[in-house]
Scaffold this active site. Structure first.
Site, PDB file in Angstrom:
ATOM      1  N   THR A 163       0.857  -1.193   0.000  1.00  0.00           N
ATOM      2  CA  THR A 163       0.000   0.000   0.000  1.00  0.00           C
ATOM      3  C   THR A 163       0.889   1.237   0.000  1.00  0.00           C
ATOM      4  OG1 THR A 163      -1.810  -1.105   1.119  1.00  0.00           O
ATOM      5  CG2 THR A 163      -1.798   1.273   1.260  1.00  0.00           C
TER       6      THR A 163
ATOM      7  N   PHE B  11       1.186   5.153   0.889  1.00  0.00           N
ATOM      8  CA  PHE B  11       0.609   6.201   1.744  1.00  0.00           C
ATOM      9  C   PHE B  11       1.295   7.518   1.408  1.00  0.00           C
ATOM     10  CE2 PHE B  11      -1.525   3.555   5.003  1.00  0.00           C
ATOM     11  CZ  PHE B  11      -0.961   2.322   4.727  1.00  0.00           C
TER      12      PHE B  11
HETATM   13  O1  LIG Z   1      -7.460   0.071   8.011  1.00  0.00           O
HETATM   14  C1  LIG Z   1      -6.215   0.224   8.078  1.00  0.00           C
HETATM   15  O2  LIG Z   1      -5.494  -0.424   8.838  1.00  0.00           O
HETATM   16  C2  LIG Z   1      -5.588   1.203   7.173  1.00  0.00           C
HETATM   17  O3  LIG Z   1      -4.599   1.789   7.497  1.00  0.00           O
HETATM   18  C3  LIG Z   1      -6.133   1.274   5.763  1.00  0.00           C
HETATM   19  C4  LIG Z   1      -5.631   0.076   5.015  1.00  0.00           C
HETATM   20  C5  LIG Z   1      -6.426  -1.054   4.937  1.00  0.00           C
HETATM   21  C6  LIG Z   1      -5.940  -2.176   4.265  1.00  0.00           C
HETATM   22  C7  LIG Z   1      -4.676  -2.152   3.702  1.00  0.00           C
HETATM   23  C8  LIG Z   1      -3.890  -1.015   3.802  1.00  0.00           C
HETATM   24  C9  LIG Z   1      -4.379   0.111   4.461  1.00  0.00           C
END
Ligand SMILES: O=C(O)C(=O)Cc1ccccc1
Length: 309
Positions: free
Chosen positions: A177, A179
Protein backbone atom coordinates in the site's frame (compact mmCIF):
# COMPACT_ATOMS: atom_id res chain seq x y z
CA UNK A 1 12.38 12.25 7.40
CA UNK A 2 13.07 12.28 11.16
CA UNK A 3 10.04 12.13 13.34
CA UNK A 4 10.94 12.06 17.03
CA UNK A 5 8.89 15.13 17.90
CA UNK A 6 6.28 14.93 15.18
CA UNK A 7 2.60 14.32 15.90
CA UNK A 8 1.20 12.28 13.03
CA UNK A 9 -2.58 11.88 12.62
CA UNK A 10 -3.94 8.71 11.00
CA UNK A 11 -7.36 7.20 10.51
CA UNK A 12 -7.93 4.18 12.67
CA UNK A 13 -6.88 2.81 16.04
CA UNK A 14 -3.50 1.43 17.18
CA UNK A 15 -2.55 -1.58 15.06
CA UNK A 16 -3.89 -0.02 11.82
CA UNK A 17 -1.58 -0.13 8.79
CA UNK A 18 -1.72 3.67 8.61
CA UNK A 19 -0.12 3.77 12.06
CA UNK A 20 2.69 1.51 10.78
CA UNK A 21 3.08 3.81 7.74
CA UNK A 22 3.41 6.81 10.08
CA UNK A 23 6.16 4.93 11.94
CA UNK A 24 7.98 4.11 8.72
CA UNK A 25 7.87 7.72 7.49
CA UNK A 26 8.68 9.30 10.86
CA UNK A 27 10.42 6.82 13.20
CA UNK A 28 9.55 7.45 16.86
CA UNK A 29 6.81 9.93 16.01
CA UNK A 30 3.74 10.26 18.17
CA UNK A 31 0.92 8.70 16.13
CA UNK A 32 -2.51 10.21 16.81
CA UNK A 33 -5.47 7.89 16.06
CA UNK A 34 -8.48 9.62 14.46
CA UNK A 35 -11.91 8.11 13.85
CA UNK A 36 -12.20 9.51 10.29
CA UNK A 37 -9.83 10.79 7.59
CA UNK A 38 -11.59 14.16 7.72
CA UNK A 39 -10.57 14.37 11.37
CA UNK A 40 -6.93 13.56 10.52
CA UNK A 41 -6.95 16.39 7.97
CA UNK A 42 -8.58 18.78 10.44
CA UNK A 43 -6.09 17.79 13.15
CA UNK A 44 -3.29 19.12 10.92
CA UNK A 45 -5.25 22.19 9.87
CA UNK A 46 -5.94 23.02 13.55
CA UNK A 47 -2.29 22.41 14.59
CA UNK A 48 -3.28 19.43 16.79
CA UNK A 49 -1.00 17.33 14.57
CA UNK A 50 1.99 18.15 12.34
CA UNK A 51 1.33 15.55 9.65
CA UNK A 52 -1.51 13.34 8.42
CA UNK A 53 -0.94 9.97 6.80
CA UNK A 54 -3.30 8.87 4.05
CA UNK A 55 -3.42 5.54 2.14
CA UNK A 56 -3.97 6.32 -1.55
CA UNK A 57 -3.44 3.10 -3.49
CA UNK A 58 -2.79 -0.59 -3.16
CA UNK A 59 -1.18 -3.09 -5.51
CA UNK A 60 -4.18 -5.45 -5.20
CA UNK A 61 -7.18 -3.25 -4.33
CA UNK A 62 -6.27 -0.28 -6.56
CA UNK A 63 -6.85 3.38 -5.73
CA UNK A 64 -8.61 4.51 -2.58
CA UNK A 65 -10.84 6.96 -4.41
CA UNK A 66 -12.37 8.74 -1.44
CA UNK A 67 -8.92 9.84 -0.36
CA UNK A 68 -8.18 11.44 -3.72
CA UNK A 69 -11.33 13.53 -3.26
CA UNK A 70 -10.12 14.54 0.21
CA UNK A 71 -6.79 15.74 -1.18
CA UNK A 72 -8.69 18.13 -3.41
CA UNK A 73 -11.17 19.32 -0.78
CA UNK A 74 -8.45 20.23 1.70
CA UNK A 75 -5.44 22.44 1.14
CA UNK A 76 -2.72 20.31 2.73
CA UNK A 77 0.52 19.53 0.86
CA UNK A 78 2.02 16.12 0.12
CA UNK A 79 5.48 16.13 1.74
CA UNK A 80 6.38 12.43 1.53
CA UNK A 81 5.29 8.94 0.57
CA UNK A 82 5.86 5.45 1.93
CA UNK A 83 5.19 2.05 0.41
CA UNK A 84 4.23 -0.48 3.04
CA UNK A 85 4.04 -4.25 2.45
CA UNK A 86 0.71 -5.34 3.93
CA UNK A 87 0.48 -8.77 5.56
CA UNK A 88 -3.10 -9.60 6.59
CA UNK A 89 -4.21 -12.09 9.25
CA UNK A 90 -7.62 -13.55 10.07
CA UNK A 91 -8.26 -12.75 13.73
CA UNK A 92 -10.90 -14.01 16.18
CA UNK A 93 -11.46 -14.37 19.90
CA UNK A 94 -9.37 -17.14 21.50
CA UNK A 95 -11.03 -20.55 21.07
CA UNK A 96 -13.21 -19.56 18.08
CA UNK A 97 -12.99 -22.04 15.18
CA UNK A 98 -13.07 -21.03 11.50
CA UNK A 99 -16.06 -23.34 10.81
CA UNK A 100 -18.32 -21.33 13.14
CA UNK A 101 -17.66 -17.93 11.61
CA UNK A 102 -20.61 -16.21 9.92
CA UNK A 103 -19.02 -12.82 9.27
CA UNK A 104 -15.68 -11.22 8.40
CA UNK A 105 -15.17 -7.50 9.01
CA UNK A 106 -12.41 -5.17 7.84
CA UNK A 107 -11.57 -1.99 5.97
CA UNK A 108 -12.91 -2.30 2.36
CA UNK A 109 -9.29 -2.61 1.15
CA UNK A 110 -8.64 -5.45 3.60
CA UNK A 111 -11.71 -7.31 2.31
CA UNK A 112 -10.77 -6.66 -1.34
CA UNK A 113 -7.16 -7.78 -0.83
CA UNK A 114 -8.20 -11.14 0.71
CA UNK A 115 -11.28 -11.86 -1.42
CA UNK A 116 -10.00 -15.02 -3.14
CA UNK A 117 -8.19 -16.42 -0.10
CA UNK A 118 -11.36 -16.16 2.02
CA UNK A 119 -13.15 -18.27 -0.59
CA UNK A 120 -10.23 -20.72 -0.79
CA UNK A 121 -10.32 -21.15 3.00
CA UNK A 122 -13.86 -22.47 2.51
CA UNK A 123 -15.40 -19.75 4.67
CA UNK A 124 -19.08 -19.18 4.07
CA UNK A 125 -19.17 -15.71 5.61
CA UNK A 126 -20.79 -12.34 5.03
CA UNK A 127 -18.24 -9.56 4.40
CA UNK A 128 -18.81 -6.28 6.19
CA UNK A 129 -16.83 -3.08 5.72
CA UNK A 130 -15.74 -0.99 8.71
CA UNK A 131 -13.54 2.11 8.98
CA UNK A 132 -10.19 0.43 9.62
CA UNK A 133 -8.65 -3.01 10.04
CA UNK A 134 -7.53 -2.61 13.65
CA UNK A 135 -10.91 -1.08 14.53
CA UNK A 136 -12.48 -4.35 13.35
CA UNK A 137 -10.24 -6.30 15.75
CA UNK A 138 -10.99 -3.88 18.60
CA UNK A 139 -14.75 -4.23 17.97
CA UNK A 140 -14.63 -8.04 18.22
CA UNK A 141 -12.63 -7.92 21.44
CA UNK A 142 -14.66 -5.13 23.07
CA UNK A 143 -18.03 -6.76 22.29
CA UNK A 144 -16.96 -10.38 22.76
CA UNK A 145 -18.32 -11.27 19.29
CA UNK A 146 -17.69 -14.97 18.71
CA UNK A 147 -19.16 -15.49 15.23
CA UNK A 148 -17.04 -12.79 13.56
CA UNK A 149 -13.41 -12.55 12.44
CA UNK A 150 -11.40 -9.47 11.49
CA UNK A 151 -8.86 -9.03 8.71
CA UNK A 152 -6.07 -7.03 10.32
CA UNK A 153 -2.37 -7.06 11.24
CA UNK A 154 -0.60 -9.42 13.64
CA UNK A 155 0.09 -6.33 15.76
CA UNK A 156 -3.68 -5.72 16.03
CA UNK A 157 -4.07 -9.34 17.28
CA UNK A 158 -1.47 -8.66 19.96
CA UNK A 159 -2.99 -5.33 21.05
CA UNK A 160 -6.60 -6.57 21.30
CA UNK A 161 -5.87 -10.10 22.56
CA UNK A 162 -7.16 -11.97 19.50
CA UNK A 163 -5.91 -15.25 18.04
CA UNK A 164 -4.50 -15.56 14.52
CA UNK A 165 -6.66 -18.17 12.69
CA UNK A 166 -4.82 -17.71 9.38
CA UNK A 167 -1.67 -15.79 8.54
CA UNK A 168 -0.76 -14.06 5.26
CA UNK A 169 -4.26 -14.22 3.76
CA UNK A 170 -3.79 -11.43 1.18
CA UNK A 171 -4.36 -12.76 -2.35
CA UNK A 172 -0.80 -11.93 -3.38
CA UNK A 173 2.31 -12.12 -1.21
CA UNK A 174 3.62 -8.83 -2.62
CA UNK A 175 0.72 -6.72 -1.38
CA UNK A 176 1.91 -3.14 -1.01
CA UNK A 177 0.00 0.00 0.00
CA UNK A 178 1.22 3.48 -0.84
CA UNK A 179 0.61 6.20 1.74
CA UNK A 180 1.21 9.94 1.40
CA UNK A 181 2.22 12.28 4.22
CA UNK A 182 0.48 15.65 4.41
CA UNK A 183 1.51 18.91 6.04
CA UNK A 184 0.31 22.51 6.27
CA UNK A 185 3.37 23.77 4.34
CA UNK A 186 5.03 22.26 1.25
CA UNK A 187 8.65 21.16 1.48
CA UNK A 188 11.28 22.85 -0.67
CA UNK A 189 11.87 20.53 -3.64
CA UNK A 190 15.45 19.36 -4.23
CA UNK A 191 17.42 17.73 -7.02
CA UNK A 192 19.99 15.73 -5.03
CA UNK A 193 17.74 12.67 -4.69
CA UNK A 194 14.80 11.19 -6.66
CA UNK A 195 11.64 13.23 -6.23
CA UNK A 196 8.07 12.66 -7.29
CA UNK A 197 5.47 15.36 -7.94
CA UNK A 198 1.67 14.95 -7.68
CA UNK A 199 -0.69 17.27 -9.55
CA UNK A 200 -4.43 17.48 -10.14
CA UNK A 201 -6.04 19.19 -13.12
CA UNK A 202 -9.25 19.62 -15.10
CA UNK A 203 -8.70 20.00 -18.81
CA UNK A 204 -10.03 22.69 -21.14
CA UNK A 205 -12.60 21.98 -23.82
CA UNK A 206 -11.17 20.82 -27.13
CA UNK A 207 -9.93 17.78 -28.94
CA UNK A 208 -7.11 15.51 -27.75
CA UNK A 209 -6.55 17.74 -24.71
CA UNK A 210 -5.59 14.91 -22.39
CA UNK A 211 -3.12 13.67 -24.99
CA UNK A 212 -1.58 17.15 -25.23
CA UNK A 213 -1.28 17.43 -21.46
CA UNK A 214 0.43 14.06 -21.15
CA UNK A 215 2.76 14.73 -24.06
CA UNK A 216 4.16 17.73 -22.13
CA UNK A 217 5.76 15.09 -19.87
CA UNK A 218 6.63 12.58 -22.60
CA UNK A 219 8.57 15.18 -24.65
CA UNK A 220 10.73 15.92 -21.62
CA UNK A 221 11.33 12.24 -20.76
CA UNK A 222 9.42 12.58 -17.51
CA UNK A 223 7.88 9.25 -16.50
CA UNK A 224 4.38 9.18 -15.13
CA UNK A 225 3.92 6.71 -12.27
CA UNK A 226 0.17 7.14 -11.83
CA UNK A 227 -2.89 8.60 -13.48
CA UNK A 228 -6.31 8.56 -11.88
CA UNK A 229 -9.54 10.22 -12.94
CA UNK A 230 -12.35 11.23 -10.60
CA UNK A 231 -15.70 12.81 -11.47
CA UNK A 232 -15.54 16.60 -11.38
CA UNK A 233 -18.13 17.50 -8.76
CA UNK A 234 -18.32 21.12 -9.89
CA UNK A 235 -18.97 20.36 -13.57
CA UNK A 236 -20.37 16.80 -13.69
CA UNK A 237 -21.35 16.85 -17.36
CA UNK A 238 -20.32 18.77 -20.46
CA UNK A 239 -22.31 19.29 -23.67
CA UNK A 240 -20.29 18.80 -26.82
CA UNK A 241 -21.46 19.88 -30.27
CA UNK A 242 -20.55 17.14 -32.67
CA UNK A 243 -21.12 17.91 -36.36
CA UNK A 244 -24.03 15.93 -37.86
CA UNK A 245 -24.49 13.97 -34.65
CA UNK A 246 -26.22 16.55 -32.48
CA UNK A 247 -25.22 17.43 -28.96
CA UNK A 248 -23.34 14.75 -27.05
CA UNK A 249 -22.94 14.60 -23.28
CA UNK A 250 -19.55 13.80 -21.81
CA UNK A 251 -18.63 13.26 -18.17
CA UNK A 252 -16.13 15.77 -16.76
CA UNK A 253 -13.17 14.54 -14.75
CA UNK A 254 -10.42 15.68 -12.46
CA UNK A 255 -7.13 13.98 -13.36
CA UNK A 256 -4.55 13.11 -10.73
CA UNK A 257 -1.07 12.53 -12.12
CA UNK A 258 2.17 11.56 -10.35
CA UNK A 259 5.42 12.06 -12.25
CA UNK A 260 9.05 11.29 -11.52
CA UNK A 261 10.66 14.71 -11.29
CA UNK A 262 11.19 17.45 -8.73
CA UNK A 263 9.57 20.87 -9.10
CA UNK A 264 13.11 22.22 -8.61
CA UNK A 265 13.99 20.89 -12.11
CA UNK A 266 13.53 23.14 -15.14
CA UNK A 267 12.01 20.26 -17.16
CA UNK A 268 9.23 19.85 -14.56
CA UNK A 269 8.59 23.61 -14.43
CA UNK A 270 8.45 23.79 -18.24
CA UNK A 271 6.15 20.77 -18.44
CA UNK A 272 3.74 22.37 -15.98
CA UNK A 273 3.66 25.72 -17.75
CA UNK A 274 2.75 23.81 -20.92
CA UNK A 275 0.11 21.80 -19.05
CA UNK A 276 -1.37 25.08 -17.81
CA UNK A 277 -2.20 26.07 -21.41
CA UNK A 278 -4.59 23.11 -21.74
CA UNK A 279 -6.14 23.10 -18.28
CA UNK A 280 -8.90 25.13 -16.66
CA UNK A 281 -7.65 24.13 -13.21
CA UNK A 282 -4.20 22.97 -12.07
CA UNK A 283 -2.83 22.41 -8.57
CA UNK A 284 0.49 20.95 -7.44
CA UNK A 285 -0.39 18.69 -4.51
CA UNK A 286 3.28 18.30 -3.59
CA UNK A 287 6.83 17.56 -4.70
CA UNK A 288 8.44 15.07 -2.33
CA UNK A 289 11.19 12.42 -2.03
CA UNK A 290 10.34 9.05 -3.56
CA UNK A 291 10.22 6.11 -1.17
CA UNK A 292 13.12 3.91 -2.30
CA UNK A 293 13.34 1.86 0.90
CA UNK A 294 12.13 -1.57 1.85
CA UNK A 295 9.91 -2.31 4.86
CA UNK A 296 11.39 -1.90 8.35
CA UNK A 297 8.88 -2.42 11.17
CA UNK A 298 9.21 0.18 13.93
CA UNK A 299 5.77 0.78 15.46
CA UNK A 300 5.42 4.35 16.76
CA UNK A 301 3.88 5.16 20.12
CA UNK A 302 0.16 5.86 19.65
CA UNK A 303 -1.87 8.04 22.01
CA UNK A 304 -4.38 6.00 23.98
CA UNK A 305 -7.52 7.92 22.95
CA UNK A 306 -8.93 8.25 19.43
CA UNK A 307 -9.41 11.81 18.19
CA UNK A 308 -12.82 12.89 16.96
CA UNK A 309 -13.53 16.55 16.23
O1 LIG B 1 -7.46 0.07 8.01
C1 LIG B 1 -6.22 0.22 8.08
O2 LIG B 1 -5.49 -0.42 8.84
C2 LIG B 1 -5.59 1.20 7.17
O3 LIG B 1 -4.60 1.79 7.50
C3 LIG B 1 -6.13 1.27 5.76
C4 LIG B 1 -5.63 0.08 5.01
C5 LIG B 1 -6.43 -1.05 4.94
C6 LIG B 1 -5.94 -2.18 4.27
C7 LIG B 1 -4.68 -2.15 3.70
C8 LIG B 1 -3.89 -1.01 3.80
C9 LIG B 1 -4.38 0.11 4.46
Amino acid sequence: MHGSNLRVAYQGVPGAYSEAAAGKAYPNCQAIPCDQFEVAFQAVELWIADRAVLPVENSLGGSIHRNYDLLLRHRLHIVGEVQLPVHHCLLALPGVRKEFLTRVISHPQGLAQCEHTLTKLGLNVAREAVDDTAGAAEFIAANNVRDTAAIASARAAEIYGLEILADGIQDDASNVTRFVMLAREPIIPRTDRPFKTSIVFAHEKGTCVLFKVLSAFAFRNISLTKIESRPNHNVPIRLVDEANVGTAKHFEYMFYVDFEASMAEARAQNALSEVQEFTSFLRVLGSYPMDMTSWSPSPPSSSSSTLSL
